[in-house]
Design a protein around this motif. Sequence first.
Motif, short mmCIF file in Angstrom:
data_model
loop_
_atom_site.label_atom_id
_atom_site.label_comp_id
_atom_site.label_asym_id
_atom_site.label_seq_id
_atom_site.Cartn_x
_atom_site.Cartn_y
_atom_site.Cartn_z
N LEU A 104 0.86 -1.18 0.00
CA LEU A 104 0.00 0.00 0.00
C LEU A 104 0.90 1.23 0.00
N THR A 105 0.60 2.19 -0.87
CA THR A 105 1.36 3.44 -0.93
C THR A 105 0.37 4.61 -0.90
N LEU A 106 0.64 5.56 0.01
CA LEU A 106 -0.19 6.76 0.13
C LEU A 106 0.69 7.98 0.34
N ARG A 107 0.16 9.14 -0.03
CA ARG A 107 0.85 10.41 0.22
C ARG A 107 0.16 11.11 1.37
N PHE A 108 0.99 11.80 2.18
CA PHE A 108 0.49 12.55 3.32
C PHE A 108 1.05 13.96 3.27
N ALA A 156 4.39 1.24 15.18
CA ALA A 156 3.89 2.58 15.53
C ALA A 156 5.04 3.53 15.84
N LEU A 157 5.97 3.08 16.64
CA LEU A 157 7.08 3.95 17.04
C LEU A 157 7.99 4.28 15.85
N VAL A 158 8.34 3.27 15.07
CA VAL A 158 9.24 3.50 13.93
C VAL A 158 8.57 4.39 12.89
N THR A 159 7.29 4.14 12.61
CA THR A 159 6.59 4.99 11.64
C THR A 159 6.49 6.42 12.13
N ALA A 160 6.19 6.60 13.40
CA ALA A 160 6.09 7.95 13.96
C ALA A 160 7.42 8.69 13.82
N GLU A 161 8.52 8.03 14.11
CA GLU A 161 9.83 8.68 14.01
C GLU A 161 10.20 9.02 12.58
N LEU A 162 10.02 8.07 11.66
CA LEU A 162 10.39 8.33 10.27
C LEU A 162 9.48 9.37 9.62
N ALA A 163 8.19 9.33 9.93
CA ALA A 163 7.27 10.32 9.36
C ALA A 163 7.53 11.70 9.94
N SER A 164 7.79 11.79 11.23
CA SER A 164 8.06 13.11 11.81
C SER A 164 9.40 13.66 11.31
N ASN A 165 10.39 12.79 11.08
CA ASN A 165 11.64 13.26 10.48
C ASN A 165 11.42 13.77 9.06
N ALA A 166 10.55 13.09 8.31
CA ALA A 166 10.26 13.55 6.95
C ALA A 166 9.60 14.92 6.97
N VAL A 167 8.71 15.14 7.94
CA VAL A 167 8.03 16.43 8.05
C VAL A 167 8.99 17.51 8.52
N ARG A 168 9.76 17.19 9.54
CA ARG A 168 10.62 18.21 10.17
C ARG A 168 11.88 18.52 9.36
N HIS A 169 12.53 17.49 8.82
CA HIS A 169 13.82 17.69 8.17
C HIS A 169 13.81 17.43 6.67
N GLY A 170 12.80 16.72 6.16
CA GLY A 170 12.88 16.28 4.78
C GLY A 170 11.88 16.87 3.82
N SER A 171 11.08 17.81 4.27
CA SER A 171 10.07 18.31 3.34
C SER A 171 10.31 19.78 3.01
N LEU A 172 9.91 20.12 1.83
CA LEU A 172 9.90 21.51 1.40
C LEU A 172 8.48 22.02 1.55
N PRO A 173 8.30 23.32 1.73
CA PRO A 173 6.93 23.85 1.89
C PRO A 173 6.04 23.44 0.71
N GLY A 174 4.88 22.93 1.04
CA GLY A 174 3.93 22.52 0.02
C GLY A 174 4.17 21.14 -0.56
N ARG A 175 5.17 20.44 -0.09
CA ARG A 175 5.46 19.09 -0.60
C ARG A 175 4.99 18.04 0.39
N ASP A 176 4.49 16.95 -0.14
CA ASP A 176 4.02 15.84 0.68
C ASP A 176 5.15 14.85 0.90
N PHE A 177 4.91 13.88 1.77
CA PHE A 177 5.80 12.73 1.87
C PHE A 177 4.98 11.49 1.55
N ARG A 178 5.67 10.45 1.15
CA ARG A 178 5.01 9.22 0.73
C ARG A 178 5.32 8.11 1.73
N LEU A 179 4.30 7.34 2.08
CA LEU A 179 4.45 6.18 2.95
C LEU A 179 4.09 4.94 2.13
N THR A 180 5.02 3.99 2.09
CA THR A 180 4.78 2.71 1.43
C THR A 180 4.88 1.62 2.48
#
Length: 176
Positions: free
Chosen positions: A20-24, A59-83
């Motif tokens: 399953l792949t989704l964008r957030f 839950a813990l690993v997803t929370a850490e990787l997703a929050s890192n993507a939001v905090r350090h890996g995203s540009l304004p207006g860009r989403d991140f993808r979870l697979t």
Amino acid sequence: MTYHQLTDEARPPLTPVRQLTLRFSGTRRGARLARRLAVQQFTEWTGLPYDSDPARAVALVTAELASNAVRHGSLPGRDFRLTLLLLPDCFRLEVTDTRPERRLPRPTDLGPPAVDVSSGRGLLLVEAYADRWGCDVPDGYTKTVWAEVRHQPLNLSPCPRPVHARTEAVGQVRET
């Protein structure tokens, strides 16, 4: 529990049972929804309870990787993808962001975080709870951080035929 950074040549081919792949959105809300979805899919696909140790690790690993993507890996207006990938022996989650130039340091390079600092422990937690994890930069536009959490192996073989018990008297030999 070690850090792995595999090249395409060294990576074994992934043959997911389910995927399953989704964008957030690149927001705290997007990270929270990604964590909830990952745990929901994990429990649905594996049949393990929501409060099992592997589900908590997901839950813990997803929370850490997703929050890192939001905090350090995203540009304004860009989403991140979870697979999410259910493999025969593990659950693999991949978080893809839009900052490939921001490489992840190895946890051993970070050193212990200061006691009075409220952040900086995320990758140490991923190191502790994931069985394997790493980072791939597939192109010049994205970076994918992945982690694998083991679950009970799936029984993918067909159900065995029932064995019919034979009732024979002790000491008698039955010829067929």
